[in-house]
Scaffold this active site. Structure first.
Site, PDB file in Angstrom:
ATOM      1  N   ASP A 105     -15.468  59.854  39.549  1.00  0.00           N
ATOM      2  CA  ASP A 105     -16.283  59.995  38.341  1.00  0.00           C
ATOM      3  C   ASP A 105     -15.438  59.867  37.085  1.00  0.00           C
ATOM      4  O   ASP A 105     -15.867  59.288  36.075  1.00  0.00           O
ATOM      5  CB  ASP A 105     -16.995  61.346  38.341  1.00  0.00           C
ATOM      6  CG  ASP A 105     -18.109  61.431  39.382  1.00  0.00           C
ATOM      7  OD1 ASP A 105     -18.500  60.382  39.915  1.00  0.00           O
ATOM      8  OD2 ASP A 105     -18.586  62.558  39.652  1.00  0.00           O
ATOM      9  N   ASN A 165     -12.246  56.842  45.715  1.00  0.00           N
ATOM     10  CA  ASN A 165     -12.995  58.036  46.114  1.00  0.00           C
ATOM     11  C   ASN A 165     -12.423  58.665  47.370  1.00  0.00           C
ATOM     12  O   ASN A 165     -12.295  59.888  47.474  1.00  0.00           O
ATOM     13  CB  ASN A 165     -14.458  57.672  46.342  1.00  0.00           C
ATOM     14  CG  ASN A 165     -15.264  57.624  45.052  1.00  0.00           C
ATOM     15  OD1 ASN A 165     -14.946  58.316  44.102  1.00  0.00           O
ATOM     16  ND2 ASN A 165     -16.304  56.798  45.027  1.00  0.00           N
ATOM     17  N   GLU A 203     -20.345  51.513  40.852  1.00  0.00           N
ATOM     18  CA  GLU A 203     -19.168  51.151  40.075  1.00  0.00           C
ATOM     19  C   GLU A 203     -19.346  49.841  39.332  1.00  0.00           C
ATOM     20  O   GLU A 203     -18.374  49.251  38.857  1.00  0.00           O
ATOM     21  CB  GLU A 203     -17.935  51.061  40.990  1.00  0.00           C
ATOM     22  CG  GLU A 203     -17.946  49.914  41.982  1.00  0.00           C
ATOM     23  CD  GLU A 203     -18.616  50.258  43.307  1.00  0.00           C
ATOM     24  OE1 GLU A 203     -18.259  49.627  44.316  1.00  0.00           O
ATOM     25  OE2 GLU A 203     -19.479  51.154  43.331  1.00  0.00           O
ATOM     26  N   ASP A 220     -16.974  45.009  37.942  1.00  0.00           N
ATOM     27  CA  ASP A 220     -16.914  45.870  39.129  1.00  0.00           C
ATOM     28  C   ASP A 220     -15.512  46.467  39.226  1.00  0.00           C
ATOM     29  O   ASP A 220     -14.501  45.763  39.026  1.00  0.00           O
ATOM     30  CB  ASP A 220     -17.230  45.052  40.389  1.00  0.00           C
ATOM     31  CG  ASP A 220     -17.301  45.927  41.632  1.00  0.00           C
ATOM     32  OD1 ASP A 220     -18.383  46.439  41.923  1.00  0.00           O
ATOM     33  OD2 ASP A 220     -16.255  46.093  42.291  1.00  0.00           O
ATOM     34  N   ILE A 221     -15.425  47.765  39.510  1.00  0.00           N
ATOM     35  CA  ILE A 221     -14.121  48.412  39.689  1.00  0.00           C
ATOM     36  C   ILE A 221     -13.585  48.041  41.065  1.00  0.00           C
ATOM     37  O   ILE A 221     -14.267  48.217  42.085  1.00  0.00           O
ATOM     38  CB  ILE A 221     -14.243  49.939  39.555  1.00  0.00           C
ATOM     39  CG1 ILE A 221     -14.754  50.296  38.160  1.00  0.00           C
ATOM     40  CG2 ILE A 221     -12.898  50.617  39.822  1.00  0.00           C
ATOM     41  CD1 ILE A 221     -15.021  51.774  37.948  1.00  0.00           C
TER      42      ILE A 221
END
Length: 426
Positions: free
Chosen positions: A317, A308, A343, A300-301
């Site tokens: 993106d 964002n 993500e 997971d980011i």
């Protein structure tokens, strides 16, 4: 009736777009005869002078003339049939035609003449379909229908008795090279052994024809050895008490490519180009059907929403693409790294135990954290980010992909609550 009138009557009787082109004493191209469909194809009315021959340049629009003339001259000089696709702009719209050019020999006034027989087929519908496919896929151009069908007839001994021009084009043979030859010559080696048995079964069957459909698709063999995916409709008739078989064969190479592309798109994430969840689960399921070692990790980011909110979704993106590229470079060829959603990403590592998987996950985490990659960010500056990873190993005889992924997800949950930017195992 002189020769020109006879030729004109001949072409007028043909339903297709047809013309004869010759050369005058000065070597200038002239249209010796043509039917109304040929003139309508070019957007012309009857020739102004009212009789033939007509100068080629007076009939063919100037924008189409160079390519058309080159093909005609090549046909005259080589004696080899040519093909040409051209678009003609008429008042009611643009129409595409496929022109077949073939040397035509005849006697005119006791003198042997060579002219080019031009046959035109309207392929506008095919070209419109191609344009629609380009718009809908933006990456792929395809035509699902061939402009011509190959027609081959074989006798009761399975020898070829009819081989039309489209068959020559499709298979790369001239008719005189395959007539009276076994039909197996046009089949790949692996299909030859059972072909006669199949034909015998069809002979005994009460069914007189088999329609063209996906089940009847087979592969033909081109002269150069390449395989041709085709659809085939075969029918049988009795001629003088002997069976004959006629096959109508359509090249579906473009359709197969499109089907392969659509199949690939169905299992590929559009943004990153990675396999999607569906493809990942299929691969994991295949491995779990065996007793091979398998580890997975879920990634997971960290603080992706903040990225964002700060930089915008375009940069978000970009981050997803960067992660995908770095992960692909950090995993082995036999591994599968996929986008799970949002993500979140997952990796399946066949033949890898928990310790080895943890080391691979840590290597990837460090590459991201230490920014061991190059990327031209749209912001003009570097966008730093980190990842949290959870790792799990399949249990002996475990078959449930959902349970294995659930344990990896639990490990990821612990990594997030351990401060993120770390690897946890389960």
């Amino acid at each position: 009736m002189d020769g020109s009138a006879e030729l004109q009557n001949l072409v007028n009787s043909i339903e297709a777009s047809v013309a004869l082109v010759g050369r005058d004493e000065a070597g200038v191209l002239v249209v010796s005869a043509c039917n109304d469909k040929f003139l309508r194809m070019l957007g012309r009315g009857q020739p102004a002078i009212g009789f033939f021959p007509v100068p080629f340049d007076a009939v063919v629009p100037n924008y189409a003339r160079p390519a058309f003339r080159d093909k005609l001259l090549e046909c005259f000089s080589t004696g080899v049939p040519q093909e040409l696709e051209q678009a003609y702009d008429l008042r009611e719209g643009t129409y595409w035609w496929r022109l077949s050019l073939k040397p035509f020999h005849h006697i005119d006034g006791g003198t042997a003449e060579t002219e080019i027989l031009i046959t035109g087929l309207d392929i506008t519908a095919k070209m419109l379909l191609r344009q629609e496919l380009e718009i809908s896929t933006s990456r792929f151009r395809s035509v699902v229908d061939a402009a011509y069908d190959a027609i081959i007839t074989v006798d009761q001994q399975h020898n070829i008795t009819l081989f039309n021009r489209s068959a020559e084009t499709l298979f790369g043979y001239r008719a005189d090279e395959v007539l009276n030859q076994p039909i197996e010559r046009l089949l790949p080696e692996k299909f030859r052994a059972n072909h006669r048995q199949y034909m015998q079964q069809f002979t005994r069957s009460p069914v007189n024809s088999r329609q063209m459909d996906e089940r009847n698709r087979v592969y033909g063999l081109h002269r150069d050895g390449t395989l041709l995916p085709v659809e085939i409709a075969i029918s049988k008739i009795s001629v003088g008490g002997l069976q004959e078989f006629t096959a109508v064969i359509r090249d579906i190479t473009d359709r197969v490519r499109l089907m392969d592309l659509l199949q690939k798109q169905a299992v590929t994430d559009e943004l990153t180009g990675l396999p999607n969840r569906r493809e990942f689960l299929e691969v994991v399921g295949d491995v779990l059907a065996t007793d091979a070692d398998l580890s997975v990790f879920m990634l997971d980011i960290d603080h992706f929403k903040k990225i964002n909110d700060t930089y915008g979704h375009d940069i978000g993106d970009d981050v997803l693409r960067v992660l995908s590229r770095v992960a692909m470079a950090s995993t082995r060829a036999e591994d599968i790294f996929a986008r799970w959603g949002g993500e979140e990403f997952v990796a399946a590592l066949p033949g890898v135990n928990l310790e080895q998987a943890t080391a691979l996950a840590e290597k990837l985490r460090l590459s991201i954290a230490h920014e061991n990659y190059r990327h031209d960010w749209k912001t003009g500056g570097h966008v730093a980010f980190t990842v949290s990873i959870g790792v799990a190993e399949r249990q002996p005889k475990e078959r449930d992909a959902g349970e294995l992924i659930r344990r990896a997800d639990q490990a990821l949950y612990r990594a997030k609550h351990a401060g993120r930017n770390c690897v946890q195992v389960n």
